[in-house]
Write a protein that holds these residues in place. Structure first.
Motif, PDB file in Angstrom:
ATOM      1  N   LEU B 129       0.832  -1.210   0.000  1.00  0.00           N
ATOM      2  CA  LEU B 129       0.000   0.000   0.000  1.00  0.00           C
ATOM      3  C   LEU B 129       0.860   1.251   0.000  1.00  0.00           C
ATOM      4  CD1 LEU B 129      -2.917  -0.778   2.456  1.00  0.00           C
ATOM      5  CD2 LEU B 129      -3.034  -0.440   0.000  1.00  0.00           C
ATOM      6  N   HIS B 130       1.945   1.218   0.743  1.00  0.00           N
ATOM      7  CA  HIS B 130       2.829   2.384   0.772  1.00  0.00           C
ATOM      8  C   HIS B 130       3.426   2.623  -0.599  1.00  0.00           C
ATOM      9  CE1 HIS B 130       5.496   5.264   2.775  1.00  0.00           C
ATOM     10  NE2 HIS B 130       6.408   4.854   1.910  1.00  0.00           N
ATOM     11  N   ALA B 131       3.859   1.539  -1.241  1.00  0.00           N
ATOM     12  CA  ALA B 131       4.427   1.683  -2.582  1.00  0.00           C
ATOM     13  C   ALA B 131       3.382   2.183  -3.562  1.00  0.00           C
ATOM     14  CB  ALA B 131       4.993   0.342  -3.047  1.00  0.00           C
ATOM     15  N   LEU B 132       2.136   1.717  -3.402  1.00  0.00           N
ATOM     16  CA  LEU B 132       1.060   2.153  -4.289  1.00  0.00           C
ATOM     17  C   LEU B 132       0.783   3.639  -4.170  1.00  0.00           C
ATOM     18  CD1 LEU B 132      -2.045  -0.200  -4.271  1.00  0.00           C
ATOM     19  CD2 LEU B 132      -0.786   0.656  -6.216  1.00  0.00           C
ATOM     20  N   SER B 133       0.706   4.111  -2.932  1.00  0.00           N
ATOM     21  CA  SER B 133       0.235   5.473  -2.753  1.00  0.00           C
ATOM     22  C   SER B 133       1.348   6.498  -2.814  1.00  0.00           C
ATOM     23  CB  SER B 133      -0.517   5.602  -1.429  1.00  0.00           C
ATOM     24  OG  SER B 133       0.235   5.030  -0.392  1.00  0.00           O
ATOM     25  N   HIS B 134       2.584   6.063  -2.887  1.00  0.00           N
ATOM     26  CA  HIS B 134       3.670   7.031  -2.956  1.00  0.00           C
ATOM     27  C   HIS B 134       4.464   6.863  -4.235  1.00  0.00           C
ATOM     28  CE1 HIS B 134       2.666   7.394   1.239  1.00  0.00           C
ATOM     29  NE2 HIS B 134       3.350   8.495   1.264  1.00  0.00           N
ATOM     30  N   GLN B 135       3.740   6.768  -5.336  1.00  0.00           N
ATOM     31  CA  GLN B 135       4.446   6.658  -6.605  1.00  0.00           C
ATOM     32  C   GLN B 135       4.731   8.072  -7.071  1.00  0.00           C
ATOM     33  OE1 GLN B 135       2.528   3.984  -9.341  1.00  0.00           O
ATOM     34  NE2 GLN B 135       1.141   3.367  -7.728  1.00  0.00           N
ATOM     35  N   ASP B 136       5.935   8.519  -6.873  1.00  0.00           N
ATOM     36  CA  ASP B 136       6.213   9.921  -7.160  1.00  0.00           C
ATOM     37  C   ASP B 136       6.460  10.156  -8.633  1.00  0.00           C
ATOM     38  OD1 ASP B 136       7.968  10.277  -4.059  1.00  0.00           O
ATOM     39  OD2 ASP B 136       5.912  10.709  -4.608  1.00  0.00           O
ATOM     40  N   SER B 137       7.280   9.357  -9.220  1.00  0.00           N
ATOM     41  CA  SER B 137       7.528   9.612 -10.644  1.00  0.00           C
ATOM     42  C   SER B 137       7.936   8.316 -11.295  1.00  0.00           C
ATOM     43  CB  SER B 137       8.628  10.646 -10.812  1.00  0.00           C
ATOM     44  OG  SER B 137       9.798  10.170 -10.221  1.00  0.00           O
ATOM     45  N   CYS B 138       7.665   8.242 -12.559  1.00  0.00           N
ATOM     46  CA  CYS B 138       8.124   7.076 -13.292  1.00  0.00           C
ATOM     47  C   CYS B 138       9.619   7.237 -13.519  1.00  0.00           C
ATOM     48  CB  CYS B 138       7.407   6.991 -14.639  1.00  0.00           C
ATOM     49  SG  CYS B 138       5.630   7.062 -14.489  1.00  0.00           S
ATOM     50  N   PRO B 139      10.338   6.146 -13.542  1.00  0.00           N
ATOM     51  CA  PRO B 139      11.785   6.284 -13.767  1.00  0.00           C
ATOM     52  C   PRO B 139      12.044   6.826 -15.165  1.00  0.00           C
ATOM     53  CG  PRO B 139      11.120   3.974 -13.754  1.00  0.00           C
ATOM     54  CD  PRO B 139       9.942   4.764 -13.296  1.00  0.00           C
ATOM     55  N   GLY B 140      12.913   7.806 -15.226  1.00  0.00           N
ATOM     56  CA  GLY B 140      13.274   8.372 -16.521  1.00  0.00           C
ATOM     57  C   GLY B 140      12.294   9.405 -17.030  1.00  0.00           C
ATOM     58  N   ASN B 141      11.352   9.820 -16.186  1.00  0.00           N
ATOM     59  CA  ASN B 141      10.357  10.794 -16.628  1.00  0.00           C
ATOM     60  C   ASN B 141      10.455  12.015 -15.737  1.00  0.00           C
ATOM     61  OD1 ASN B 141       8.211  12.126 -17.654  1.00  0.00           O
ATOM     62  ND2 ASN B 141       6.754  10.437 -17.405  1.00  0.00           N
ATOM     63  N   SER B 142      10.685  13.159 -16.329  1.00  0.00           N
ATOM     64  CA  SER B 142      10.937  14.331 -15.492  1.00  0.00           C
ATOM     65  C   SER B 142       9.661  15.112 -15.177  1.00  0.00           C
ATOM     66  CB  SER B 142      11.938  15.253 -16.181  1.00  0.00           C
ATOM     67  OG  SER B 142      11.395  15.642 -17.434  1.00  0.00           O
ATOM     68  N   THR B 143       8.578  14.860 -15.906  1.00  0.00           N
ATOM     69  CA  THR B 143       7.362  15.644 -15.638  1.00  0.00           C
ATOM     70  C   THR B 143       6.729  15.184 -14.332  1.00  0.00           C
ATOM     71  OG1 THR B 143       6.051  14.065 -16.880  1.00  0.00           O
ATOM     72  CG2 THR B 143       6.907  15.961 -18.082  1.00  0.00           C
ATOM     73  N   PRO B 144       6.202  16.109 -13.544  1.00  0.00           N
ATOM     74  CA  PRO B 144       5.587  15.711 -12.272  1.00  0.00           C
ATOM     75  C   PRO B 144       4.315  14.904 -12.517  1.00  0.00           C
ATOM     76  CG  PRO B 144       5.236  18.036 -12.670  1.00  0.00           C
ATOM     77  CD  PRO B 144       6.174  17.571 -13.733  1.00  0.00           C
ATOM     78  N   VAL B 145       4.062  14.006 -11.613  1.00  0.00           N
ATOM     79  CA  VAL B 145       2.966  13.050 -11.796  1.00  0.00           C
ATOM     80  C   VAL B 145       1.844  13.392 -10.824  1.00  0.00           C
ATOM     81  CG1 VAL B 145       2.381  10.636 -11.462  1.00  0.00           C
ATOM     82  CG2 VAL B 145       4.465  11.237 -12.640  1.00  0.00           C
ATOM     83  N   GLU B 146       0.625  13.236 -11.261  1.00  0.00           N
ATOM     84  CA  GLU B 146      -0.526  13.460 -10.382  1.00  0.00           C
ATOM     85  C   GLU B 146      -0.556  12.408  -9.281  1.00  0.00           C
ATOM     86  OE1 GLU B 146      -3.110  16.414 -12.581  1.00  0.00           O
ATOM     87  OE2 GLU B 146      -3.236  15.515 -10.618  1.00  0.00           O
ATOM     88  N   PRO B 147      -1.051  12.795  -8.096  1.00  0.00           N
ATOM     89  CA  PRO B 147      -1.018  11.825  -6.997  1.00  0.00           C
ATOM     90  C   PRO B 147      -1.991  10.671  -7.232  1.00  0.00           C
ATOM     91  CG  PRO B 147      -2.231  13.776  -6.351  1.00  0.00           C
ATOM     92  CD  PRO B 147      -1.629  14.079  -7.676  1.00  0.00           C
ATOM     93  N   VAL B 148      -1.692   9.587  -6.594  1.00  0.00           N
ATOM     94  CA  VAL B 148      -2.536   8.400  -6.672  1.00  0.00           C
ATOM     95  C   VAL B 148      -3.465   8.400  -5.475  1.00  0.00           C
ATOM     96  CG1 VAL B 148      -2.545   5.906  -6.648  1.00  0.00           C
ATOM     97  CG2 VAL B 148      -0.742   7.115  -7.837  1.00  0.00           C
ATOM     98  N   HIS B 149      -4.746   8.166  -5.713  1.00  0.00           N
ATOM     99  CA  HIS B 149      -5.673   7.993  -4.606  1.00  0.00           C
ATOM    100  C   HIS B 149      -5.926   6.504  -4.417  1.00  0.00           C
ATOM    101  CE1 HIS B 149      -6.761  11.947  -6.417  1.00  0.00           C
ATOM    102  NE2 HIS B 149      -6.646  12.311  -5.161  1.00  0.00           N
ATOM    103  N   VAL B 150      -5.803   6.057  -3.202  1.00  0.00           N
ATOM    104  CA  VAL B 150      -6.113   4.667  -2.901  1.00  0.00           C
ATOM    105  C   VAL B 150      -7.262   4.663  -1.890  1.00  0.00           C
ATOM    106  CG1 VAL B 150      -5.261   2.475  -2.039  1.00  0.00           C
ATOM    107  CG2 VAL B 150      -3.719   3.994  -3.251  1.00  0.00           C
ATOM    108  N   LEU B 151      -8.387   4.067  -2.261  1.00  0.00           N
ATOM    109  CA  LEU B 151      -9.530   3.979  -1.346  1.00  0.00           C
ATOM    110  C   LEU B 151      -9.629   2.550  -0.853  1.00  0.00           C
ATOM    111  CD1 LEU B 151     -12.106   5.704  -3.713  1.00  0.00           C
ATOM    112  CD2 LEU B 151     -10.761   6.805  -1.940  1.00  0.00           C
ATOM    113  N   GLY B 152      -9.558   2.345   0.444  1.00  0.00           N
ATOM    114  CA  GLY B 152      -9.601   0.994   0.975  1.00  0.00           C
ATOM    115  C   GLY B 152     -10.729   0.835   1.973  1.00  0.00           C
ATOM    116  N   LEU B 153     -11.451  -0.275   1.862  1.00  0.00           N
ATOM    117  CA  LEU B 153     -12.547  -0.562   2.785  1.00  0.00           C
ATOM    118  C   LEU B 153     -12.065  -1.587   3.805  1.00  0.00           C
ATOM    119  CD1 LEU B 153     -15.576  -0.254   3.418  1.00  0.00           C
ATOM    120  CD2 LEU B 153     -16.010  -2.125   1.867  1.00  0.00           C
ATOM    121  N   LEU B 154     -12.212  -1.263   5.077  1.00  0.00           N
ATOM    122  CA  LEU B 154     -11.722  -2.152   6.131  1.00  0.00           C
ATOM    123  C   LEU B 154     -12.854  -2.452   7.107  1.00  0.00           C
ATOM    124  CD1 LEU B 154      -9.018  -3.367   7.212  1.00  0.00           C
ATOM    125  CD2 LEU B 154      -8.916  -1.408   8.732  1.00  0.00           C
TER     126      LEU B 154
END
Lengths: 277, 303
Positions: B129-154
């Motif tokens: 989950l941490h890796a999913l929600s903190h994907q900052d940038s693709c490797p080799g891509n300098s443009t900033p990336v929109e944040p990922v929303h993760v909705l989880g039901l517990l």
């Protein structure tokens, strides 16, 4: 008196102004009804649902782990159905746990038995039991399949925990049954679980809560808080989860008291038993 | 073009590239928007009595323009062995999403986290989950990336405080569902970075088309105060017997001295016993049959 004495439970669910979801041919998928009992015996609900679905001409697969076939047959006859007849004409597939558990040890290991988990040291999963259920309820090829929606009835799931199966394995079994019976075959599932209450049985609590989250309707039979009474045998709490209409939230939970009679169960509002009025 | 949404249970995953969130002026949209504004994990904690799947669907509907549905409900454990199921099951599917390729905003909805928590070790799930929600940038891509929303039901009751606490510490926003009198409420805890956590409680109901209907406050029955104080009823008015005292009876009652009350007159009387108050004495005349034996006055010793 809120409901007439005959056919009490069905009238109860209908009279509370909610369409009876038990038998309506569901448009999308079937329903999982969870029966649980706390400090009392909820098996009268199992007998009711068995006779109800058999009378409604549904194909029933009954996984009976607690009592023998003749016990259910005798009670069924009082409620107006003959299990022997139903089994002979193919309407009822009956897995008698008590008798067939012995067969596990005298069978060759190539053919997996539904109760194969009894034989394994580390109880893995209930996949053989699921395969048995799927085989029993799959629609027949020939024209004899004139039955209405298929129904899986399990009495009960708590005993599987006592037999060494983990709570997660039982939840997985019900998950797969739901995927097949409710979603694929548009049938219903009714299963009984005991609530250990104060006994602090963590596995049973995980099982009960996990099943509650998967159910559409929860019927909970409880003993009276004040103890045993001759005229009021307990109270029944009805909780609708996942209301299909998403409208009147106020009707989500109802409580009635009941008395078990020889051939039926009568329900009445709390404190309104004719014996105490 | 939104696809029809299958409402069924555990193990579903949806990946949705979403449009940017609409900034509406209506208050009705604030709750969903504020939940979706933060990137990261939004944890929906529900219970048996107050289910959270409807709210999850409302959030998905709000955030999604295009829905991709991963069906892990039918065969999550690969029992059917037909080859249709994903080889590594739900965990493999999740890990595949960690390596995303398109930079647009993405919402991942997990129904449910409880299923994953029961089948996977808590540490594995938290790391994924941490890796999913903190994907900052693709490797080799300098443009900033929109944040990922993760909705989880517990489902809260299924797990101990440890795993629930671990997931809760990963979450940027945590919604706990409860309610009263048939009305659902959401208690929201926001953990914005570099700010103090803020609480908000919102009463709501979900409409059949999965849009949210916010209520102003708790249902009216809770707000009603106790009835104003009614004048006490005098119980002595309508009796078949008489409880009242007449004037003479009152005077007689007040002047009565109680027999065991130690007043000064009584004290004087006791200190000076007059001849009329001689102490009582016993006069005993033994008759012929009495045998007054001082050592055995009752004559019952068997000596």
């Amino acid at each position: 008196m809120l409901a007439p004495a005959e056919g009490g439970l069905l009238d109860l669910l209908e009279s509370s102004q909610r369409p009876c979801v038990l038998l309506k041919v569901p448009r999308k998928h079937g329903k999982l009804t969870l029966l649980c009992d706390a400090k009392t015996d909820g098996s009268f609900l199992v007998h009711h649902f068995l006779s109800f679905y058999l009378k409604a001409n549904c194909k029933v697969c009954f996984v009976a782990l607690i009592q023998s076939f003749s016990h259910y047959n005798i009670v069924g006859q009082k409620l107006g159905v003959s299990l022997t007849t139903a089994r002979e004409r193919g309407q009822l597939v009956f897995l008698e746990g008590l008798k067939s558990s012995v067969d596990v040890f005298f069978r060759s290991q190539e053919e997996p038995h539904p109760l194969q988990f009894l034989r394994e040291a580390n109880t893995g999963n209930l996949q053989p039991l699921f395969e048995f259920v799927r085989e029993a309820l799959k629609p027949g090829d020939n024209a004899e399949a004139a039955w209405r929606c298929p129904v899986l009835l399990v009495d009960d799931l708590s005993v599987l925990l006592s037999l060494g199966v983990g709570a997660v394995a039982v939840l997985d079994f019900i998950h797969y049954c739901r995927a097949t019976v409710c979603c694929e075959l548009k049938g219903n599932i009714v299963t009984l679980v005991h609530d250990s209450g104060d006994a602090e049985d963590e596995e049973n609590d995980v099982l009960l809560n996990g099943l509650s989250h998967q159910s559409h309707l929860i019927l909970r039979a409880e003993g009276l808080a004040t103890g045993f009474c001759r005229d009021v045998h307990g109270q029944l709490r009805i909780l609708w989860r996942r209301p299909s209409q998403l409208t009147a939230q106020r009707d989500r939970s109802l409580t009635y008291q009941y008395k078990i009679q020889d051939k039926s169960v009568s329900f009445f509002a709390k404190g309104m038993s004719p014996a105490v009025l | 073009m939104p696809r029809p949404f299958h409402p069924e249970g555990a193990g579903q995953l949806s990946v949705t590239p979403s449009e940017s969130v609409r900034r509406g002026a209506e208050r009705e949209l604030e709750m969903l928007e504020s939940l979706l504004a933060l990137g990261g994990l939004v944890l929906l904690r529900d219970s048996v009595e107050w289910e959270g799947r409807s709210l999850l669907k409302a959030l998905i509907k709000k955030s999604a323009a295009w829905l991709v549905y991963h069906d892990l409900f039918r065969d999550p454990l690969n029992w059917s062995k037909t080859g249709e199921a994903l080889p590594e099951g739900p965990l493999g599917a999740l890990r595949a999403m960690c390596r995303r390729t398109n930079p647009g905003p993405v919402t991942i909805a997990l129904d449910s986290l409880s299923w994953l928590l029961l089948h996977l070790p808590c540490t594995t799930l938290c790391q994924t989950l941490h890796a999913l929600s903190h994907q900052d940038s693709c490797p080799g891509n300098s443009t900033p990336v929109e944040p990922v929303h993760v909705l989880g039901l517990l489902h809260e009751e299924l797990h101990g405080p440890g795993p629930v606490g671990a997931l809760s510490s990963l979450a940027q926003a945590e919604v706990t569902l409860s309610g009263a009198m048939g009305q659902a409420s959401a208690h929201i805890l926001y953990r914005r970075p570099r700010q103090r956590p803020t609480h908000q409680t919102q009463w709501f109901s979900i409409l059949p088309d999965f849009s949210l209907d916010l209520q102003r406050g708790p249902p009216l029955e809770l707000q009603r105060h106790a009835d104003p104080h009614t004048p006490p009823v005098d119980p002595t008015t309508q009796l078949t017997f008489n409880l009242h005292l007449s004037k003479e009876e009152k005077e007689a009652k007040d002047s009565l001295t109680l027999p065991f009350q130690f007043s000064s007159e009584k004290q004087q009387a006791l200190l000076r016993p007059g001849p009329s108050q001689a102490t009582s004495r016993i006069f005993y005349e033994p008759d012929a049959y009495d045998d007054l034996d001082q050592e055995d006055p009752d004559d019952d010793l068997d000596v």
